[in-house]
Design a protein around this motif. Sequence first.
Motif, PDB file in Angstrom:
ATOM      1  N   LYS A 562       0.830  -1.205   0.000  1.00  0.00           N
ATOM      2  CA  LYS A 562       0.000   0.000   0.000  1.00  0.00           C
ATOM      3  C   LYS A 562       0.863   1.253   0.000  1.00  0.00           C
ATOM      4  O   LYS A 562       0.584   2.231  -0.738  1.00  0.00           O
ATOM      5  N   ASP A 563       1.939   1.279   0.816  1.00  0.00           N
ATOM      6  CA  ASP A 563       2.806   2.455   0.883  1.00  0.00           C
ATOM      7  C   ASP A 563       3.561   2.682  -0.423  1.00  0.00           C
ATOM      8  O   ASP A 563       3.978   3.814  -0.717  1.00  0.00           O
ATOM      9  N   LEU A 564       3.749   1.627  -1.219  1.00  0.00           N
ATOM     10  CA  LEU A 564       4.458   1.800  -2.486  1.00  0.00           C
ATOM     11  C   LEU A 564       3.685   2.655  -3.482  1.00  0.00           C
ATOM     12  O   LEU A 564       4.220   3.046  -4.527  1.00  0.00           O
ATOM     13  N   ARG A 565       2.437   2.959  -3.171  1.00  0.00           N
ATOM     14  CA  ARG A 565       1.681   3.838  -4.055  1.00  0.00           C
ATOM     15  C   ARG A 565       2.316   5.222  -4.143  1.00  0.00           C
ATOM     16  O   ARG A 565       2.012   6.003  -5.055  1.00  0.00           O
ATOM     17  N   ALA A 610      10.829 -18.552  13.296  1.00  0.00           N
ATOM     18  CA  ALA A 610      10.450 -17.311  13.981  1.00  0.00           C
ATOM     19  C   ALA A 610      11.581 -16.290  13.907  1.00  0.00           C
ATOM     20  O   ALA A 610      11.330 -15.076  13.741  1.00  0.00           O
ATOM     21  N   ALA A 611      12.835 -16.759  14.002  1.00  0.00           N
ATOM     22  CA  ALA A 611      13.963 -15.838  13.873  1.00  0.00           C
ATOM     23  C   ALA A 611      14.017 -15.247  12.466  1.00  0.00           C
ATOM     24  O   ALA A 611      14.339 -14.064  12.288  1.00  0.00           O
ATOM     25  N   TYR A 612      13.699 -16.053  11.477  1.00  0.00           N
ATOM     26  CA  TYR A 612      13.644 -15.545  10.094  1.00  0.00           C
ATOM     27  C   TYR A 612      12.576 -14.465   9.961  1.00  0.00           C
ATOM     28  O   TYR A 612      12.785 -13.420   9.326  1.00  0.00           O
ATOM     29  N   LEU A 613      11.418 -14.704  10.569  1.00  0.00           N
ATOM     30  CA  LEU A 613      10.356 -13.694  10.527  1.00  0.00           C
ATOM     31  C   LEU A 613      10.795 -12.405  11.222  1.00  0.00           C
ATOM     32  O   LEU A 613      10.472 -11.299  10.747  1.00  0.00           O
ATOM     33  N   ASP A 614      11.530 -12.520  12.322  1.00  0.00           N
ATOM     34  CA  ASP A 614      12.003 -11.326  13.019  1.00  0.00           C
ATOM     35  C   ASP A 614      12.960 -10.523  12.143  1.00  0.00           C
ATOM     36  O   ASP A 614      12.946  -9.275  12.174  1.00  0.00           O
ATOM     37  N   GLN A 615      13.801 -11.231  11.357  1.00  0.00           N
ATOM     38  CA  GLN A 615      14.702 -10.520  10.458  1.00  0.00           C
ATOM     39  C   GLN A 615      13.915  -9.744   9.402  1.00  0.00           C
ATOM     40  O   GLN A 615      14.294  -8.624   9.034  1.00  0.00           O
ATOM     41  N   VAL A 616      12.835 -10.352   8.921  1.00  0.00           N
ATOM     42  CA  VAL A 616      12.003  -9.660   7.936  1.00  0.00           C
ATOM     43  C   VAL A 616      11.373  -8.422   8.568  1.00  0.00           C
ATOM     44  O   VAL A 616      11.372  -7.320   7.974  1.00  0.00           O
ATOM     45  N   ARG A 617      10.827  -8.577   9.741  1.00  0.00           N
ATOM     46  CA  ARG A 617      10.181  -7.435  10.413  1.00  0.00           C
ATOM     47  C   ARG A 617      11.194  -6.323  10.699  1.00  0.00           C
ATOM     48  O   ARG A 617      10.854  -5.126  10.658  1.00  0.00           O
ATOM     49  N   ALA A 618      12.450  -6.705  11.006  1.00  0.00           N
ATOM     50  CA  ALA A 618      13.463  -5.690  11.317  1.00  0.00           C
ATOM     51  C   ALA A 618      13.788  -4.822  10.104  1.00  0.00           C
ATOM     52  O   ALA A 618      14.270  -3.692  10.267  1.00  0.00           O
ATOM     53  N   ARG A 619      13.567  -5.300   8.915  1.00  0.00           N
ATOM     54  CA  ARG A 619      13.849  -4.514   7.715  1.00  0.00           C
ATOM     55  C   ARG A 619      12.709  -3.570   7.336  1.00  0.00           C
ATOM     56  O   ARG A 619      12.894  -2.699   6.478  1.00  0.00           O
ATOM     57  N   LEU A 620      11.550  -3.736   7.933  1.00  0.00           N
ATOM     58  CA  LEU A 620      10.368  -2.990   7.486  1.00  0.00           C
ATOM     59  C   LEU A 620      10.372  -1.515   7.877  1.00  0.00           C
ATOM     60  O   LEU A 620      10.003  -0.670   7.036  1.00  0.00           O
ATOM     61  N   PRO A 621      10.754  -1.120   9.087  1.00  0.00           N
ATOM     62  CA  PRO A 621      10.623   0.295   9.465  1.00  0.00           C
ATOM     63  C   PRO A 621      11.416   1.227   8.535  1.00  0.00           C
ATOM     64  O   PRO A 621      12.618   1.052   8.325  1.00  0.00           O
ATOM     65  N   GLY A 622      10.733   2.213   7.966  1.00  0.00           N
ATOM     66  CA  GLY A 622      11.363   3.215   7.112  1.00  0.00           C
ATOM     67  C   GLY A 622      11.798   2.696   5.765  1.00  0.00           C
ATOM     68  O   GLY A 622      12.463   3.423   5.002  1.00  0.00           O
ATOM     69  N   LEU A 623      11.474   1.452   5.444  1.00  0.00           N
ATOM     70  CA  LEU A 623      11.959   0.870   4.187  1.00  0.00           C
ATOM     71  C   LEU A 623      11.344   1.557   2.973  1.00  0.00           C
ATOM     72  O   LEU A 623      12.066   1.957   2.046  1.00  0.00           O
ATOM     73  N   VAL A 624      10.044   1.721   2.955  1.00  0.00           N
ATOM     74  CA  VAL A 624       9.400   2.249   1.758  1.00  0.00           C
ATOM     75  C   VAL A 624       9.837   3.681   1.468  1.00  0.00           C
ATOM     76  O   VAL A 624      10.157   4.004   0.313  1.00  0.00           O
TER      77      VAL A 624
END
Length: 773
Positions: A562-565, A610-624
């Motif tokens: 959605k933010d990529l809009r 779960a650790a893999y999911l945490d790595q994904v979540r850690a990349r999300l803030p401010g990414l877009v």
Amino acid sequence: PARPGFDPRYAAIHRSILTGLWGHVLRREARNLYRTPAGRQVMVFPGSALFHAGDTTGAQRSDRAAPAEPAPPRGGQPEWLVAGEIVETSRPFARTVAAMDPAWVIELAPHLVRTTHDLARWEPAAGRVLARERVWLRRLVLRERTVGYGAVNPAEATALFIRQALVESETTGPETGAGATVSADLDPGRKSGHGDGEPPGNPRSEIQNPKSEAGRVRANPSPPRETPRADPPPAVQRFLEHNRRLREKIELWQTRLRHRLAPDLDEALYQFYAARLEAVSSWADLNRVLKAAADPDFLCARAEDLLGEHAAAFQADAFPDELTLAGHRVPVSYAYAPGREDDGVTLRLAVPLAAQVDAALLDWAVPSLREERLAHLLRELPKDLRRALMPLADTAREIAAHVPPAGRDYLAAVSAHLKRRFGVDIPPSAWPVARLPAHLRPRVELVATDGRPVAAGRDLDALREQARAHRTAAESAAWQDAARRWEKFGLRGWDFGDLPEERVVGEFGGFPLKTWPGLQEEAGAVHLRLFREAAAAQAATRAAVPRLAETVLHRELAAVQKDLRQLRAHGVLYAPLGPVDELLETAWQNLRRYLLPPPEPPPRTAAAFAAYLDQVRARLPGLVPRFVDVVGAVLRARQEVSLCRRPFAGLTAELHGLVPPRFLAAVPFERLPHLPRYLQALRVRAERAALDLVKDATKAARVRPYIEVLQALAPAARSEAARAAWHRLRWLVEEYKVAVFAPELGTAEKVSPARLEAAVAALRRAVAEPAGP
């Protein structure tokens, strides 16, 4: 005693008469023609009851003329006669003749006969050394038969036995030798009437009563009968196999030497056996010796027994008789047979075990093969790298001794060892593995659990494919039952517990039938499946984990989409390349690859996932927002280059190469921040080329060879390693362009023609290597 076929009274009378007529013993040569012990030819008197009526032209021949008439049919004259008198008128005639048995002469006149032995040889069918025995009455052969030579000449028989039965079997195996069958006409006890100089192997029939049907002469004997071969006893086969394997190891070792060190192995084996065996000329004799010996292994040779003073140079541990792979013992055999399919090293694997073994580990498992492979790889390195590693043979031996096999990581360990030991930096991708000859790859023989041979070759992955068609019905049933119990479909999260490294679905032929659980993505859905090979399970799981994580994080990732809009604000800048919806689509593809990379190693537990999911979540803030800014910078820099007033030849192609349509689907997220600098260097080049085209052409000539390599090898970069090497060279070339045309902008890493040449070499090697499974 009367011989069968003779009436006892007849035999008694004629034996008595024979005792005074030794010179009148006659052996038949042709119709009515006989030979005396002195070699004189006589003719049966025409008035005799044993005279054969018919053509008598032979009577006109001289005594020295060789008879040309064939033997008469059954029912003709006896083979042996004794004559009451020999008279000479027109020629010598034998009168008062009667049939006799030559064995009577041997029995009654042992002082007049002599016995000779010749044609001594090893006879595989009999399992002993035999010889031809002939008993002579002057120039007549009274009896010819085959006898055991050990009772005649024990020393010579033992020597023949060692050379032909033992030493030759080390090379050809106990089942081969001098002839596969033996004629029934060579059976011991067969009587013969050969004369001096008559070829052996064509014995005449036994003499019977001339009045009986059984006593008729056999003119055309039946073809020889094949007699089964006598196999050596198990105790003999054991030490023969041991010595054969030792010999093969030494022969293979000799091929790696510049100069032949070892002596003649045939002679060395002969001397080894001769020092330990005496009066042994048959398998039975040898078996008795082995049973009576205090040490049952006293005939198992060692390397020092065959090599003598050179034994110290032979490394026995480099040629193991078996290896331990996946917890099972695997027999290893060696053969120096250039041009043959079994040349080199052969490992015999059961089909279930072959599925568990890493093919890369198999390549380096045999020490002798490992050292030779390393020596070949060292010789294939560039000269500037080889120089510090000389002498290469000693370096290969040192690596093999200090770097244990580690499968696919082995060459990386070798590179690290060379870096520490010699200060030579060799990237693992630089090793020319594709140029190894076939004989430096181990040969694998696959057998089914029921002992049936399945396939053989040097490509384990291809052999596994062939082996799948050879599963027994019980194995297939066990597999299907395991699939019903353990496979799950349409996973929505990691709710199936930890993935075991492997599962055993049954045991067949002493080997466990294993399966490897893993995740598999099919048509957008993720399933828990059972795989037949560990590598396949790992590869499928690595590809499926990102899709499962996307399912779990669908809300967070939906917010990213959605933010990529925000990229719609750059729709005007992207318009020359395509519609704005295409920009949004490729932007999501780019971010998805960045956020959900294939994990290495793939998670096998809920905690690891779960650790893999945490790595994904850690990349999300401010990414877009960061991503949108970078894309905007790229598009603005592209527009600036496209608006250059005096473009140089090839500017459009350069620009298209950096920012093509759908560039976000092709350029990795990590390289996007570098694109504005590459585009700025392109604009600087255009401005400077407008001032001095000759200088620009000179600079372009420095870059052109690497661009041509990229263009030439792009279609051939099919494997994952080749594609990675191609992209590595591609971005290194872009950095080199910055260094050549706009050095004031700086480079992200050190770049030079030497580094580019190394990257080109790595790409060529990766392209030459076969694609992995």
